[in-house]
Scaffold this motif. Structure first.
Motif, short mmCIF file in Angstrom:
data_model
loop_
_atom_site.label_atom_id
_atom_site.label_comp_id
_atom_site.label_asym_id
_atom_site.label_seq_id
_atom_site.Cartn_x
_atom_site.Cartn_y
_atom_site.Cartn_z
N ILE A 1 0.86 -1.13 -0.05
CA ILE A 1 -0.15 0.23 -0.15
C ILE A 1 0.78 1.29 -0.19
N ALA A 2 0.37 2.40 -0.51
CA ALA A 2 1.06 3.77 -0.57
C ALA A 2 0.88 4.40 0.70
N ALA A 3 1.83 4.72 1.27
CA ALA A 3 1.87 5.55 2.55
C ALA A 3 1.85 7.07 2.05
N ALA A 4 2.60 7.27 1.13
CA ALA A 4 2.80 8.63 0.67
C ALA A 4 3.62 8.62 -0.67
N ARG A 5 3.20 9.70 -1.48
CA ARG A 5 3.64 9.86 -2.93
C ARG A 5 5.17 10.65 -2.82
N PRO B 1 8.78 13.32 8.15
CA PRO B 1 9.41 14.13 8.71
C PRO B 1 10.17 13.76 10.10
N ARG B 2 11.14 14.38 10.67
CA ARG B 2 11.78 13.92 11.78
C ARG B 2 12.04 15.41 12.68
N ARG B 3 11.80 15.07 14.07
CA ARG B 3 12.33 16.25 14.78
C ARG B 3 13.07 15.94 15.87
N ALA C 1 21.21 0.10 11.97
CA ALA C 1 22.34 0.75 12.75
C ALA C 1 22.69 1.89 11.96
N ALA C 2 22.73 1.93 10.25
CA ALA C 2 23.16 3.02 9.73
C ALA C 2 22.08 4.23 9.99
N GLU C 3 20.81 3.59 10.14
CA GLU C 3 19.84 4.78 10.09
C GLU C 3 19.97 5.49 11.58
N ARG C 4 19.98 4.82 12.42
CA ARG C 4 20.19 5.38 13.79
C ARG C 4 21.61 6.13 13.99
N LEU C 5 22.51 5.75 13.23
CA LEU C 5 23.72 6.54 13.41
C LEU C 5 23.59 7.82 12.58
N ARG C 6 22.60 8.06 11.69
CA ARG C 6 22.16 9.19 10.87
C ARG C 6 21.38 9.99 11.78
N CYS C 7 20.24 9.51 12.51
CA CYS C 7 19.61 10.09 13.60
C CYS C 7 20.30 10.67 14.82
N LYS C 8 21.12 9.89 15.17
CA LYS C 8 21.96 10.06 16.29
C LYS C 8 22.89 11.46 15.99
N PHE C 9 23.62 11.58 14.99
CA PHE C 9 24.35 12.38 14.90
C PHE C 9 23.98 13.62 13.82
N ALA C 10 22.50 13.53 13.55
CA ALA C 10 22.31 14.76 12.68
C ALA C 10 22.16 16.05 13.60
N ASP C 11 22.47 17.23 12.76
CA ASP C 11 22.14 18.39 13.30
C ASP C 11 20.70 19.04 13.47
N ASP C 12 20.53 20.20 13.61
CA ASP C 12 19.22 20.57 13.76
C ASP C 12 18.43 20.57 12.40
N HIS C 13 19.24 20.51 11.53
CA HIS C 13 18.75 20.62 10.06
C HIS C 13 18.48 19.10 9.37
N GLY C 14 18.83 18.20 10.18
CA GLY C 14 18.63 16.84 9.77
C GLY C 14 19.82 16.26 9.00
N CYS D 1 6.16 2.83 -0.10
CA CYS D 1 5.61 1.98 0.81
C CYS D 1 5.60 2.29 2.29
N PRO D 2 5.12 1.75 3.28
CA PRO D 2 5.14 2.41 4.49
C PRO D 2 6.46 2.41 4.91
N ARG D 3 7.30 1.21 4.92
CA ARG D 3 8.70 1.16 5.30
C ARG D 3 9.55 2.18 4.79
N CYS D 4 9.56 2.22 3.53
CA CYS D 4 10.32 3.29 2.73
C CYS D 4 10.04 4.81 3.40
N TYR D 5 8.58 4.97 3.53
CA TYR D 5 8.05 6.38 4.11
C TYR D 5 8.67 6.60 5.39
N GLU D 6 8.64 5.60 6.23
CA GLU D 6 9.24 5.66 7.49
C GLU D 6 10.89 6.08 7.68
#
Length: 739
Positions: A168-172, A189-191, A340-353, A179-184
């Protein structure tokens, strides 16, 4: 019906407001008309529709504030909830279905107002499904008007433009459906989470405040009714919360280990426990049927272990992101490496992501780590270097100075080693930098009258000499320890003088002799006193020169031979201990010099040699074979050190790009009954008896003075001394056994 004019609406609103205000003032003690008007505005009941509904209900039900009847308009529900929150004696309106008073009642049913949960479960809304025949809540209506339940209605599916999976399409996205996994993982958006501080997907606001919470932090913490620990719990509304560890789970025999354990997964071979499940998932193997690397969870007709698709099951455990089956799936169909790669990006991202470009080598190295779960654990811990690095990103200051400003600790040391090894920070002499930082903290903590003396001594004498030595010679951890010792002894001398009601300038020769008579480290205060005398901070004092005593401890010839044979041939001793012990016994090298050796210093060809100070020392065949075996197995335990460009230390340490600490190697040798000082004395004595002082100094890197002293010692008759010393050591061991 005639249309109501604006003038009539205004008049009706004013009349209704007056009646409602009179009702509130008369039924709520201590509330005047102005306060009652504020209450109406707060519950959105001051407009035409809200006032009309509330006025009509209060005219027919004067006791509505204390009746607690669900047969009421929604504006009354909001009003009594607001009044109850402010402490007024009112009765909350319960849900006509479940009776709960803590939920919004936005919907009207046959028996009164109900909550969203009861509206979903209301049997009067159920219809027979046109496909399965079950009487359930309609999810979708077909063109002929018949209903389909949620199980029979399938949302339209599309091929994901990123991973290619049909879902199913979660977003375009810009390239098509997601798909939902790729959208997540990419587009949603992340904050920054208000609790953990990571830049993650926000799922809700904290009910106790205005913080935004990510999915990991969005759980209810309660005291488990069984173990008593405060943890995320289930069954909160029952009054008996239970954490995950205490939930009763049924057990059955595992198809792998045959133990009665809770079933973690049902595979073609049967149910498997969590341990066997994780072991199989974390160790995929080559499937003999299809040739892919996947977890082998079934059997083929020949009885061989095969993967899921080859055993007839639609279970392939391929990562939804990278498509590989060689890694353990960890979260939402993604392998542990992609998570792990995704969480590394989330952990060390600045305020602009965005991840700072300077840190990209660190993220790449950690993403390639052999033990990826250790990376996730490193990110999870609050006291790890990951938290320190994230704080540095927030201050936009990734430098040695930023790390030096932090309290010293293992996390800071390990983080600095990783950043230096990957080239993010410049290399420097850590022993010198540590001594400099220690001196700064120590001097800052002194009283003002002591600081005026110790500060110039530390910075312009001790540390200046240390920097000069680091530029022209070797500056090791031992050198840094000596610099700290000189400063500490000077501080102790000033404190001792103050306790005797005198100052540095008032010290007499008798005071200095008494101070030096205690021996030990106090003898090193001569360095400070000579410095003070040159600056006229102390009177003329006679400071005797320190004369180093001859070494007193040696191995007998038999003990020396047995210890060397043990290092070269005893398989029960750790390999690194045997190599270090053999280098001490054969060449008389100091342990601090041994840990600085690299594989480039070894030439294990046809004529094996060890290069020291540019000169090659011939390696005995047994030691040559021992070194070759050690080089093939020696490795660091650092994740970054193993995944990036490996350092070529002969004795790699636990930190990335750094050798093993000399103190750690001494502890290992001592634990295996290899005394380093006595062994080195014996080796140097043996070498000095065969080599001239000039050759001994050149080959082993000894000072000319030390080499001459060792050669002179070999000219004496040591046999009587060695015999007496061996007899004395034997008596000491016997007394120790008796004690």
């Amino acid at each position: 019906m005639a249309k109501t004019t604006t003038r009539e609406r205004v008049a009706a609103t004013l009349a209704a407001r007056a009646r409602v205000l009179d009702h509130l003032v008369s039924h709520l003690p201590g509330v005047d008309r102005d306060q009652a008007r504020e209450i109406l505005i707060a519950v959105n009941a001051d407009g035409y529709t809200g006032l009309r509904n509330l006025d009509a209900h209060l005219l027919t039900h004067p006791d509505a504030l204390v009746a607690g009847s669900p047969e009421c308009p929604t504006v009354l529900v909001r009003l009594v909830q607001h009044l109850a929150a402010r402490g007024h004696a009112v009765v909350l309106v319960p849900c006509a279905g479940c009776g709960r008073t803590d939920k919004p009642l936005r919907l009207q049913a046959t028996g009164g107002r109900i909550c969203d949960t009861c509206w979903v479960r209301d049997p009067s809304r159920f219809e027979p499904c046109a496909r399965c025949g079950e009487r359930r809540r309609p999810q979708k209506r077909q063109p002929d008007g018949s209903a389909l339940c949620s199980s029979c209605h399938a949302n339209p599916q599309h091929r994901c433009s990123r991973c290619g999976q049909v879902d199913i399409a979660a977003a375009r996205g810009p390239d098509g459906p997601l798909c939902p996994r790729c959208y997540e993982s990419t587009t949603r958006p992340r904050r920054r989470c208000g609790q953990c501080g990571d830049v993650r997907i926000i799922t809700k606001r904290d009910p106790d405040g205005d913080r935004e919470l990510c999915k990991r932090c969005n759980h209810t913490i309660a005291q488990c009714s069984r173990c008593g620990r405060r943890r995320p719990c289930r069954r909160i509304t029952t009054g008996q919360p239970v954490c995950r560890s205490c939930v009763d789970v049924p057990t059955s025999p595992c198809a792998r280990c045959n133990r009665a354990r809770p079933v973690a997964a049902h595979w073609p071979i049967g149910g498997v426990c969590r341990d066997c499940y994780r072991t199989s998932r974390a160790n995929p193997q080559l499937c003999p049927s299809c040739g892919h690397i996947r977890p082998l969870i079934g059997h083929d007709p020949a009885g061989r272990d095969v993967c899921g698709p080859c055993s007839g099951a639609d279970i392939d455990y391929a990562c939804r992101t990278c498509g590989s089956g060689a890694e353990e799936l960890f979260h939402q169909g993604r392998c542990v490496r992609c998570v792990a790669a995704e969480r590394l990006r989330c952990k060390f991202a600045d305020d602009h992501g965005e991840v700072p470009a300077a840190l990209q080598p660190l993220l790449d190295s950690l993403a390639r780590a052999e033990r990826v779960r250790s990376v996730l654990e490193w990110l999870r811990r609050d006291n790890s270097g990951a938290e320190i690095l994230r704080g540095m990103i927030g201050r936009d200051d990734i430098s040695h100075d930023a790390l030096d400003a932090l309290p010293p600790g293992n996390a800071v040391i390990a983080l600095r080693a990783m950043l230096v090894h990957l080239g993010i920070l410049a290399k420097r002499n850590e022993a010198l930098a540590a001594a400099d930082a220690w001196a700064e903290r120590t001097v800052r903590a002194l009283p003002e009258h002591h600081r005026r003396i110790i500060a110039p001594y530390a910075h312009w004498s001790v540390l200046r000499s240390a920097r000069h030595r680091a530029e022209h010679k070797r500056f090791t951890e031992h050198s840094g320890a000596r610099a700290r010792m000189l400063i500490n002894v000077a501080i102790s001398l000033l404190t001792w003088a103050e306790q005797r009601n005198t100052s540095l300038a008032g010290l007499t020769q008798a005071d200095v002799d008494e101070w030096l008579s205690a021996g030990g480290n106090r003898l090193q205060s001569r360095h400070f006193l000579r410095w003070a005398r040159r600056r006229r901070l102390v009177g003329e004092l006679d400071l005797p020169r320190h004369r180093s005593s001859d070494p007193q401890d040696f191995l007998t010839e038999d003990d020396y031979g047995r210890l060397l044979h043990r290092c070269l041939h005893d398989q029960d001793v750790a390999l690194d201990v045997r190599v270090a012990g053999a280098l001490v016994l054969v060449f008389g090298l100091h342990v601090a010099r041994i840990v600085e050796l690299t594989t480039d210093d070894l030439d294990l060809g046809d004529a094996p040699r060890l290069r020291i100070n540019g000169h090659g020392l011939v390696l005995p065949p047994a030691l040559d074979a021992l070194l070759a075996e050690h080089i093939a197995t020696a490795t660091t335990t650092s994740l970054v050190g193993r995944s990036g460009t490996p350092a070529n230390w002969l004795f790699p340490g636990q930190q990335a790009g750094r050798p093993l600490a000399a103190a750690s190697l001494v502890s290992k040798l001592t634990a295996h009954d290899i005394p380093t000082r006595i062994s080195r004395n014996s080796a140097l004595l043996s070498l000095a008896s065969d080599l001239p002082a000039a050759v001994l100094s050149t080959l082993l890197g000894l000072s000319e003075t030390a080499a001459v002293q060792w050669v002179h010692r070999t000219k004496r008759d040591w046999h009587a001394f060695l015999h007496a010393r061996a007899h004395e050591q034997k008596q000491q061991r016997e007394r120790g056994k008796q004690a």
